[in-house]
Design a protein around this motif. Structure first.
Motif, short mmCIF file in Angstrom:
data_model
loop_
_atom_site.label_atom_id
_atom_site.label_comp_id
_atom_site.label_asym_id
_atom_site.label_seq_id
_atom_site.Cartn_x
_atom_site.Cartn_y
_atom_site.Cartn_z
N THR A 102 -54.76 14.82 33.86
CA THR A 102 -55.09 14.59 32.46
C THR A 102 -55.01 15.87 31.65
N GLY B 23 -55.52 8.70 28.57
CA GLY B 23 -55.90 9.25 29.85
C GLY B 23 -57.33 8.93 30.23
N GLY C 33 -54.95 11.84 25.17
CA GLY C 33 -56.30 11.99 25.71
C GLY C 33 -57.05 10.67 25.79
N LYS D 56 -58.20 14.30 37.08
CA LYS D 56 -58.71 15.18 36.02
C LYS D 56 -57.68 16.27 35.70
N GLY E 43 -61.85 11.15 25.86
CA GLY E 43 -60.47 11.60 25.76
C GLY E 43 -60.20 12.32 24.45
N LEU F 32 -56.77 6.61 33.27
CA LEU F 32 -56.79 7.50 34.43
C LEU F 32 -58.22 7.80 34.89
N LEU F 33 -59.10 8.10 33.95
CA LEU F 33 -60.45 8.53 34.31
C LEU F 33 -61.47 7.40 34.24
#
Length: 314
Positions: A185, A236, A233, A182, A248, A240-241
């Motif tokens: 990001t 990510g 975003g 987090k 995002g 990533l999330l």
């Protein structure tokens, strides 16, 4: 010969008048017209800073932060604390230009305490550390009894709330599920905001957003920040999330708005104090606060937005 007013040693001179492009105190001193004419014929770099040095320093800071997040969270907290202490020192020097002298001992102690309180105890401990730090500032100045106590107390409380408190919200994210991802990001979004806004602003910027506050920040650059951050975003959120793409996008818009507000806030403070940069310790960037201005405002906004969008995780 007329000189531009300067801030504390190590800071840059005040910005030129955005309407005329000339120093605010430049007058008609005999013999100075020729020098001003020659200076007017010299076109400064459109970037307004040493771009290679700025890129190198920016990459180094991002790498240090990401390495700390991945391998040793405590190192990340130490780095955040060190940057906050340096930022507080810069603010203290800048305020002294207006004869406002912070009670540095309680302010620095509070600046060190808040990130570690957030890391080890969470939001409640961070709040307690803030209250204790403000109380220490009041008691310190009450015992001191010298002149300027009111300005000193206000300056100390303002600095504690501006730098270590807001920055510590990034540390709070470490407590949560995938906290390091987090934070990564958020940092990538802040970098995207600065990078794309800067590039688009330099190439196409023509319409200043707030010429009296920050004449170089344009609406075109702001649009570049939103577009670049949206791409980062969305990527990510997905990679990533592991969240839907629209999260995002919301994060990107929120981060750009917060980062821009942070940039404007610091620009207003610097203009009131009559300085261009908080210091010159980061080549191509100025001072630490000239780089933290976006992160400081983005951290609490990221914490709040993630609390709303990712319930049960924050």
């Amino acid at each position: 010969m007329t000189h531009q007013p300067r801030g504390p040693a190590g800071s840059s001179p005040v910005d030129n008048d955005p309407a005329t492009g000339t120093p605010p105190d430049s007058g008609g001193t005999p013999g100075s017209t020729g020098r001003r004419s020659r200076r007017a014929n010299v076109t400064p770099p459109k970037a307004g800073r040493n771009l290679p040095a700025a890129i190198a320093v920016g990459i180094a800071l991002v790498v240090l932060v990401l390495v700390g997040l991945v391998f040793l969270p405590e190192a990340f907290v130490i780095l955040i604390t060190a940057l906050s202490v340096t930022g507080v020192w810069e603010v203290s020097r800048a305020l002294s230009f207006r004869n406002i002298h912070l009670p540095l001992v309680p302010v620095i102690v509070g600046t060190v305490a808040m990130p570690f309180a957030a890391f080890f105890g969470g939001p409640e401990s961070l709040g307690f550390a803030l209250v204790a730090s403000v109380t220490a500032v009041l008691v310190w100045r009450a015992l001191d009894g010298s002149e300027g106590s009111t300005e000193s107390i206000i300056g100390g409380v303002f600095t504690l709330c501006w730098v270590p408190l807001l920055t510590s919200f990034a540390v709070l994210l470490l407590h949560e599920t995938d906290g390091a991802l987090k934070i990564a990001t958020v940092l990538l979004l802040v970098v995207a905001n600065d990078t794309f806004g800067y590039l688009v602003g330099v190439l196409y910027g023509k319409h200043p957003m707030a010429p009296k506050i920050s004449p170089k920040k344009s609406w075109e650059g702001f649009a570049g920040s939103v577009g670049g951050a949206a791409v980062v975003g969305v990527a990510g959120a997905i990679f990533l999330l592991d969240e839907p793409w629209w999260i995002g996008a919301v994060l990107a818009v929120s981060m750009v708005a917060a980062a821009t507000a942070g940039d404007f806030a610091e620009s207003m403070i610097k203009r009131e104090l009559g300085i261009k940069d908080m210091s010159n310790i980061l080549p191509g960037h100025g001072g630490v606060m000239d780089r933290l201005d976006s992160v400081v405002f983005a951290s609490p906004v990221a914490f709040i937005v993630m609390s709303l969008l990712l319930p049960g995780q924050v």
